[in-house]
Design a protein around this motif. Sequence first.
Motif, short mmCIF file in Angstrom:
data_model
loop_
_atom_site.label_atom_id
_atom_site.label_comp_id
_atom_site.label_asym_id
_atom_site.label_seq_id
_atom_site.Cartn_x
_atom_site.Cartn_y
_atom_site.Cartn_z
N ARG A 1 24.72 82.06 15.44
CA ARG A 1 23.81 81.56 16.48
C ARG A 1 24.46 80.42 17.26
N GLU A 2 25.17 79.55 16.55
CA GLU A 2 25.86 78.44 17.22
C GLU A 2 26.92 78.97 18.19
N ILE A 3 27.68 79.97 17.75
CA ILE A 3 28.71 80.56 18.61
C ILE A 3 28.07 81.25 19.80
N TYR A 4 27.04 82.03 19.54
CA TYR A 4 26.36 82.77 20.60
C TYR A 4 25.82 81.84 21.68
N ASN A 5 25.12 80.79 21.26
CA ASN A 5 24.53 79.87 22.22
C ASN A 5 25.60 79.09 22.99
N LYS A 6 26.72 78.85 22.35
CA LYS A 6 27.81 78.11 23.01
C LYS A 6 28.49 78.95 24.09
#
Length: 210
Positions: free
Chosen positions: A199-204
């Motif tokens: 999720r962190e990667i996706y949102n970034k």
Amino acid sequence: MKYQAENAVSSFFYYMWNAWSKEECKVVFGDMYRHFWDKWSVSADNAIFGAAERFFAGLSENYQKLLVERAVTLYDGRAFRKEPDDSDILVCKECGSRQLEIQVWINANTDERISYVYEDNDGHWCDGKWCEECVDQTFFCTKAEFTQKMQSWWESCGLESKEQITGLKVCDCPPAESPQTFVDAAGRWWNSRDYEYKREIYNKHTSNNE
């Protein structure tokens, strides 16, 4: 959830000893959590021993039920229960966070929840639904749906993007086998990450999560 009284008591105390926190208070009581966290703090400040009993006794029957339901959802006596299925967990449709709130009508005297402020609207608008992480009104979806959304995004990423994200390089693969060898290695890297990391990667790496 159906449960035996003795098991529920054991689950409740084990939950309060091992899991109770401000974040759990949010999960149980939603947008009323600040009120209940203050009540808990008063109980705990008096003396930590017996705080759970005093806190529980000060709740209305409806909120006692919410607290016990949460306890027996997480614990089976002194053992962890299996995590809820991802299709039963709601997250923010924009960022995937579980820190969600929804507006409800509360009885001012009993603290009993009466109904949602906004009735079901078939998903046409998001009034009354709030994401703490986005700090905005939002639509909800299931964790399973958001996980699939992230997976579809990952599969659509080009080689350059996957190199940037994973730190792996196409040029490090044998010439006769690249880029498929790289794609497979990047896929294993992605699949080894948990939901929050993805999720962190996706949102970034996405704009407006689209």
